[in-house]
Design a protein around this motif. Structure first.
Motif, PDB file in Angstrom:
ATOM      1  N   SER A  73     -90.712  27.741  14.196  1.00 35.44           N
ATOM      2  CA  SER A  73     -91.179  28.783  12.720  1.00 35.44           C
ATOM      3  C   SER A  73     -92.165  28.200  12.005  1.00 35.44           C
ATOM      4  O   SER A  73     -92.945  29.152  11.339  1.00 35.44           O
ATOM      5  CB  SER A  73     -89.312  28.702  11.989  1.00 35.44           C
ATOM      6  N   THR A  77     -94.759  31.025  11.481  1.00 38.36           N
ATOM      7  CA  THR A  77     -95.275  31.894   9.609  1.00 38.36           C
ATOM      8  C   THR A  77     -95.830  30.832   9.395  1.00 38.36           C
ATOM      9  O   THR A  77     -96.947  32.596   8.300  1.00 38.36           O
ATOM     10  CB  THR A  77     -93.821  31.147   9.191  1.00 38.36           C
ATOM     11  N   TRP A 207     -90.157  34.523   9.040  1.00 35.87           N
ATOM     12  CA  TRP A 207     -89.182  33.262   8.581  1.00 35.87           C
ATOM     13  C   TRP A 207     -88.361  33.582   9.595  1.00 35.87           C
ATOM     14  O   TRP A 207     -87.325  32.617   9.607  1.00 35.87           O
ATOM     15  CB  TRP A 207     -89.164  32.121   7.335  1.00 35.87           C
ATOM     16  N   THR A 225     -87.288  30.450  17.347  1.00 37.85           N
ATOM     17  CA  THR A 225     -88.110  30.010  16.213  1.00 37.85           C
ATOM     18  C   THR A 225     -86.179  29.867  15.640  1.00 37.85           C
ATOM     19  O   THR A 225     -85.612  30.058  16.368  1.00 37.85           O
ATOM     20  CB  THR A 225     -88.291  31.406  15.106  1.00 37.85           C
ATOM     21  N   SER A 251     -82.540  25.954   7.477  1.00 39.55           N
ATOM     22  CA  SER A 251     -83.357  27.622   8.102  1.00 39.55           C
ATOM     23  C   SER A 251     -83.605  28.327   6.679  1.00 39.55           C
ATOM     24  O   SER A 251     -84.642  28.355   6.228  1.00 39.55           O
ATOM     25  CB  SER A 251     -82.566  28.687   8.757  1.00 39.55           C
TER      26      SER A 251
END
Length: 276
Positions: A73, A77, A207, A225, A251
């Motif tokens: 991620s 991102t 994200w 992700t 997250s």
């Protein structure tokens, strides 16, 4: 005077209640990440766990492979954010500072693309990525995430650059700067608020993106992700709810950190574009 103070007090009280209701799901999720699965199911809307189960985070990080998903991620991102900033800044600068025939029609055309659902464009994007041989690769996911017009950001840059004094360009030309050098050395550094706004919003969108990473990593689970990685807590007959809550809490941490760091520039960017 007293009526105004009473009205302000009432308004503050209402805003506090609304804020508490707004933030409650987040607090509940963090509290649930410290519960056992049985307590999670039986506790209802209770916030605090009977005993904090910190091993839920260890299970999400190790057993749920969130350590791998987290790095995926971050790479996807951050790279996507850089690509989007560069492309949107260049496009916005050209639209804001260069008067070419049909500019208004071009702006209207790209603005109209805002109303096209992303699901309608996933098939051509998939075909392009496939033809490039980038299916089930990290560059393929990055290209898919950074594709599209990103009209909102282009319009923000266009409005900002349009309202900058023309004397800046004239002074740069006198110093021997060409079009691109003027953009890089003069105009772009002045657009920090818009850059921060673009970075924050694109960071949050990428994200939390689920659909694109899911489609482009179907055959490579190790490239998932964090959003797609939530599937690792769903078994054939059971669901690890507390582990999922722990993973969701993990997250959210980068998003909160990024927003706290850039919030001042974010507010300046939004207010500056509105004024323009």
């Amino acid at each position: 005077m007293k009526q105004r103070q009473a009205l302000h007090g009432l308004l503050h009280a209402v805003l506090i209640v609304v804020g508490a209701v707004w933030i409650y799901p987040f607090v509940w999720m963090v509290g649930s990440s410290l519960k056992t699965n049985l307590e999670y199911i039986n506790s209802g809307i209770s916030l605090l766990p009977e005993a904090a189960q910190w091993e839920n985070y260890a299970r999400a990080w190790q057993v749920g492979h969130f350590s791998t998903y987290f790095m995926n991620s971050v790479i996807i991102t951050c790279t996507t954010v850089v690509i989007v900033i560069v492309l949107c800044a260049l496009t916005g600068y050209a639209l804001g500072r260069v008067a070419f025939p049909g500019r208004k029609w071009f702006v209207a055309a790209i603005t109209a693309t805002m109303f096209i659902p992303k699901g309608y464009t996933i098939i051509p994007i998939y075909q392009i990525i496939k033809s490039l041989g980038l299916l089930n690769t990290m560059p393929g996911v990055i290209l898919a995430e950074s594709s599209g017009a990103h009209v909102l950001f282009i319009l923000l840059y266009m409005s900002y650059f349009y309202n900058l004094p023309k004397e800046l360009e004239e002074a740069a030309e006198m110093d021997g700067c060409g079009f691109f050098r003027t953009f890089v050395q003069v105009m772009l550094p002045l657009s920090k608020p818009i850059i921060a706004t673009t970075a924050i919003m694109q960071f949050i969108w990428t994200w939390n993106s689920f659909f694109v990473p899911l489609i482009f990593t179907l055959n490579k689970p190790e490239l998932r992700t964090l959003a797609v990685g939530m599937y690792s807590f769903v078994g054939e007959h059971t669901i690890d709810w507390s582990g999922m809550a722990a993973g969701a809490s993990i997250s959210l941490v980068p998003v909160i950190i990024v927003f706290i760091i850039f919030q001042r520039y974010f507010i300046e960017g939004i207010s500056g574009s509105v004024k323009g």
